[in-house]
Design an enzyme around this catalytic site. Structure first.
Site, PDB file in Angstrom:
ATOM      1  N   GLU A 234       0.819  -1.215   0.000  1.00 14.71           N
ATOM      2  CA  GLU A 234       0.000   0.000   0.000  1.00 14.71           C
ATOM      3  C   GLU A 234       0.854   1.268   0.000  1.00 14.71           C
ATOM      4  OE1 GLU A 234      -3.661  -0.341   2.591  1.00 14.71           O
ATOM      5  OE2 GLU A 234      -2.552  -2.075   3.328  1.00 14.71           O
TER       6      GLU A 234
ATOM      7  N   SER B 109      -6.785  -2.736   2.061  1.00 21.21           N
ATOM      8  CA  SER B 109      -7.165  -2.125   0.783  1.00 21.21           C
ATOM      9  C   SER B 109      -7.666  -3.137  -0.242  1.00 21.21           C
ATOM     10  CB  SER B 109      -5.994  -1.320   0.189  1.00 21.21           C
ATOM     11  OG  SER B 109      -5.719  -0.204   0.990  1.00 21.21           O
TER      12      SER B 109
ATOM     13  N   TYR C  83      -9.610   4.129  -4.427  1.00 17.17           N
ATOM     14  CA  TYR C  83      -8.640   5.216  -4.442  1.00 17.17           C
ATOM     15  C   TYR C  83      -8.504   5.977  -5.756  1.00 17.17           C
ATOM     16  CZ  TYR C  83      -7.143   2.852  -0.183  1.00 17.17           C
ATOM     17  OH  TYR C  83      -7.108   2.272   1.061  1.00 17.17           O
TER      18      TYR C  83
ATOM     19  N   ARG D 236     -10.919   2.783  12.043  1.00 16.89           N
ATOM     20  CA  ARG D 236     -12.143   2.751  11.236  1.00 16.89           C
ATOM     21  C   ARG D 236     -12.564   1.302  11.057  1.00 16.89           C
ATOM     22  NH1 ARG D 236     -10.577   3.176   6.191  1.00 16.89           N
ATOM     23  NH2 ARG D 236     -11.564   1.189   5.653  1.00 16.89           N
TER      24      ARG D 236
ATOM     25  N   ASP E  39     -15.048  -1.556   9.324  1.00 15.43           N
ATOM     26  CA  ASP E  39     -15.912  -1.849   8.179  1.00 15.43           C
ATOM     27  C   ASP E  39     -17.013  -2.800   8.638  1.00 15.43           C
ATOM     28  OD1 ASP E  39     -14.259  -0.301   6.588  1.00 15.43           O
ATOM     29  OD2 ASP E  39     -12.990  -2.006   6.045  1.00 15.43           O
TER      30      ASP E  39
ATOM     31  N   GLU F 275     -13.573  -5.838   9.765  1.00 16.44           N
ATOM     32  CA  GLU F 275     -12.197  -5.606  10.212  1.00 16.44           C
ATOM     33  C   GLU F 275     -12.070  -4.217  10.809  1.00 16.44           C
ATOM     34  OE1 GLU F 275      -9.364  -4.500   6.750  1.00 16.44           O
ATOM     35  OE2 GLU F 275     -10.760  -5.951   5.885  1.00 16.44           O
TER      36      GLU F 275
ATOM     37  N   ASN G  45      -9.381  -1.004  10.932  1.00 13.79           N
ATOM     38  CA  ASN G  45      -8.205  -0.362  10.331  1.00 13.79           C
ATOM     39  C   ASN G  45      -7.634   0.646  11.323  1.00 13.79           C
ATOM     40  OD1 ASN G  45      -8.563  -1.331   7.353  1.00 13.79           O
ATOM     41  ND2 ASN G  45     -10.572  -0.592   7.987  1.00 13.79           N
TER      42      ASN G  45
ATOM     43  N   GLY H  39      -6.780   5.469   5.788  1.00  8.36           N
ATOM     44  CA  GLY H  39      -6.333   6.352   4.729  1.00  8.36           C
ATOM     45  C   GLY H  39      -6.704   7.802   4.982  1.00  8.36           C
TER      46      GLY H  39
END
Length: 321
Positions: free
Chosen positions: A29, A157, A227, A266, A268, A282, A284, A288
């Protein structure tokens, strides 16, 4: 303490010292990390912070101490940045850093360990199997049903991810995921609304930001659509019933605390269409911060600008002890 624009605006940038924005790195990433880090760097400088870019793939971390940095904003994503390794190095250097500590970072990066903890704590997460061969992937498909998600256990990602709808796809899906990690996760697919929810703070003071509902073309929220395209729709406010959003925020904050996260993260979450039950996918711990990123979008809905968010996060940088 509630995190709001007025609280953030009282932060004196002069008290933060010299700040290194860690970006780039060696993970898959890297490209996204540079985009995130550049945004953070510009935001901090716009608020009067003495901030500089620092790429661990090009410089030794020991240079941070030699060059007189006071703290670090971790804008690295994936391995060697989000998995506890950089956090451990910074602990040894005694340099405060943003986000979760060593253990929480390492656990959250490992989707299987995360799911095991959430399951033990009674938090909802899709059923799964950990596999180490194409044959085990086919057995997982028989047990979990179609469609099934196959992905590396420690990547982000959506890299290396395949949505398997037929047993004939299992071998290719396994081989793709295994390119990135010897541990491959097969996960039950949850059909319904795709959402994400950021959290700021720590412990009892952790607070959820507004939920974002994601509508990707044909439900394909992959690396490209995350992205590099503008075809994915992001709804914030989410448009979901208030009580449904509040319940998801409650679960996400509990999931954040259960993993021992701090600073920000964050989660999901999928909402199953058949009964509107939410499922955690998951967490994070180094989200991002690009122009397409979701934490800044959610923060804006809460009245916190990108620049304020970056300033608050770096002000919270600390060590484990």
């Amino acid at each position: 303490m509630k995190i709001d624009p007025a609280t953030i605006d009282r932060i004196d940038p002069r008290t933060l010292g010299k700040v290194a924005v860690l970006m780039g790195g060696d993970s898959s990433e890297r490209e996204v990390s540079i985009m995130s880090g550049t945004g953070v760097l510009n935001a901090l400088r716009s608020r009067g912070v003495e901030a500089y870019a620092f790429d661990p793939a090009e410089r030794d971390l020991a240079d941070l101490k030699r060059d007189g940095y006071s703290r670090c904003f971790i804008a690295l994503h994936g391995r060697f940045g989000e998995d506890g390794t950089v956090q451990g190095a910074l602990e040894l250097l005694r340099l405060p850093y943003t986000g979760s500590g060593v253990m929480a970072s390492a656990i959250a990066m490992d989707k299987v360990m995360t799911k095991r903890i959430w399951r033990f704590e009674g938090l909802p997460t899709p059923d799964w199997r950990l596999v180490s061969s194409a044959e085990e992937t086919r057995k997982a498909f028989a047990a979990l049903g179609a469609p099934m998600i196959v992905k590396p256990a420690r990547e982000g990602s959506t890299i290396g991810l395949t949505k398997v709808t037929d047993v004939e796809q299992c071998e290719a899906a396994y081989q793709l995921a295994a390119k990135y990690d010897p541990d491959v996760l097969c996960e039950e697919f949850v059909a319904g609304d795709e959402t994400t929810c950021p959290v700021l703070g720590e412990g009892d003071e952790a607070q959820a930001l507004p939920l974002i509902r994601i509508v990707a073309p044909e439900g394909n929220y992959d690396y490209q659509n995350k992205y590099f395209t503008d075809v994915t729709q992001y709804h914030c406010p989410s448009g979901l019933p208030a009580e449904e959003e509040a319940e998801i925020q409650r679960i996400v904050v509990q999931a954040f605390r259960t993993l021992g996260c701090r600073g920000w993260a964050r989660a999901d979450v999928m909402i199953r269409a058949s009964d509107r039950k939410p499922f955690l996918l998951e967490m994070n711990t180094s989200p991002g911060m690009t122009g397409h990123s979701l934490v800044p979008m959610s923060a804006r809905a809460a009245g916190i600008s990108y620049e304020q968010l970056c300033l608050w996060l770096v002000s919270q940088a600390r060590l484990n002890a």
